[in-house]
Design an enzyme around this catalytic site. Structure first.
Site, mmCIF file in Angstrom:
data_model
loop_
_atom_site.group_PDB
_atom_site.id
_atom_site.type_symbol
_atom_site.label_atom_id
_atom_site.label_comp_id
_atom_site.label_asym_id
_atom_site.label_seq_id
_atom_site.Cartn_x
_atom_site.Cartn_y
_atom_site.Cartn_z
ATOM 1 C CE LYS A 32 0.387 12.858 -19.256
ATOM 2 N NZ LYS A 32 0.350 13.294 -17.675
ATOM 3 C CE LYS A 57 -0.286 18.150 -19.091
ATOM 4 N NZ LYS A 57 -0.189 18.041 -17.848
HETATM 5 N N1 C2G Z 1 -3.908 19.832 -9.901
HETATM 6 C C1 C2G Z 1 -4.585 20.492 -9.146
HETATM 7 N N2 C2G Z 1 -4.654 21.931 -9.245
HETATM 8 C C2 C2G Z 1 -4.057 22.728 -10.325
HETATM 9 C C3 C2G Z 1 -3.155 21.937 -11.168
HETATM 10 C C4 C2G Z 1 -3.107 20.475 -11.030
HETATM 11 O O1 C2G Z 1 -5.236 19.998 -8.089
HETATM 12 N N3 C2G Z 1 -3.995 23.930 -10.133
HETATM 13 C C5 C2G Z 1 -3.722 18.476 -10.185
HETATM 14 C C6 C2G Z 1 -4.353 17.759 -11.073
HETATM 15 O O2 C2G Z 1 -5.719 17.658 -11.061
HETATM 16 C C7 C2G Z 1 -3.890 16.415 -10.979
HETATM 17 C C8 C2G Z 1 -2.335 16.592 -10.391
HETATM 18 O O3 C2G Z 1 -2.545 17.994 -10.019
HETATM 19 O O4 C2G Z 1 -4.533 15.598 -10.204
HETATM 20 C C9 C2G Z 1 -1.195 16.715 -11.561
HETATM 21 O O5 C2G Z 1 -1.443 17.739 -12.547
HETATM 22 P P1 C2G Z 1 -0.624 17.556 -13.986
HETATM 23 O O6 C2G Z 1 0.564 17.272 -13.584
HETATM 24 O O7 C2G Z 1 -1.353 18.508 -14.575
HETATM 25 O O8 C2G Z 1 -1.392 15.980 -14.507
HETATM 26 P P2 C2G Z 1 -1.814 15.656 -15.647
HETATM 27 O O9 C2G Z 1 -0.957 16.182 -16.837
HETATM 28 O O10 C2G Z 1 -3.335 15.931 -15.753
HETATM 29 O O11 C2G Z 1 -1.725 14.000 -15.612
HETATM 30 O O12 C2G Z 1 -2.942 9.559 -16.358
HETATM 31 C C10 C2G Z 1 -3.338 10.837 -15.544
HETATM 32 C C11 C2G Z 1 -2.279 11.803 -16.010
HETATM 33 O O13 C2G Z 1 -0.954 11.471 -15.848
HETATM 34 C C12 C2G Z 1 -2.819 13.252 -15.276
#
Ligand code: C2G
Length: 146
Positions: free
Chosen positions: A55, A57
């Site tokens: 990703k 990351k």
């Molecule tokens: N999130 C949120 N508010 C934030 C940051 C994150 O609601 N300020 C939510 C994101 O929208 C997501 C969850 O927390 O639903 C996890 O965020 P991440 O760890 O950034 O997930 P991501 O890297 O987007 O991985 O297959 C899908 C991916 O694995 C999602």
């Protein structure tokens, strides 16, 4: 009534979400709390370190510790690994999921699951993110260094 309003009125059996959850923060917690209010069981698929590299990351906290934090969260019933983009359909069927939900930064991206379960995108929490936390920590360290 729109899909989003409907999803928040019915009670689901099994809710599934995916994420990295690096440097666990209030945005993650609020999402998991809202998801746990929607169903009887909340399963979180936590992205492995290898999957995150795909990703683009680089996680600060290793997978095992991110899993341990999620398992310690009162809103989470089960944590499974997220290893590929393609596993979602199999996971939904394997775990009897009736609601897939994730933050609206992914709006529309997982509608293809709609024939298997309801799909819900929830508003993100403003002004907090793992990236912002990393930047803040770096600025704090720079200001402390002699
Ligand atoms: N999130 C949120 N508010 C934030 C940051 C994150 O609601 N300020 C939510 C994101 O929208 C997501 C969850 O927390 O639903 C996890 O965020 P991440 O760890 O950034 O997930 P991501 O890297 O987007 O991985 O297959 C899908 C991916 O694995 C999602």
């Amino acid at each position: 009534m729109g899909g989003s309003e409907w999803c928040q009125l019915v009670r689901y059996n099994v809710v599934l979400t995916y994420g990295t959850f690096d440097l666990f923060h209030v945005g993650h917690l609020r999402l998991l709390r809202r998801l746990s209010d929607l169903g009887d069981k909340l399963i979180v698929a936590c992205s492995t370190d290898e999957f995150n590299l795909g990703k683009g990351k680089v996680t600060a906290i290793p997978f095992e510790h991110r899993v341990e934090v999620l398992e310690g969260c009162r809103y989470v019933d089960q944590v499974i690994p997220e290893r590929t983009w393609e596993q979602k359909r199999d996971d939904v069927q394997a775990y009897g999921v009736d609601l897939f939900a994730i933050g609206d930064d992914w709006a529309g991206k997982f509608d293809f699951l709609g024939d298997l379960c309801d799909v819900l995108y929830l508003p993100r929490t403003e002004n907090v993110s793992t990236t912002e936390l990393k930047d803040l920590i770096q600025r704090m360290r720079a200001s402390e260094s002699p």
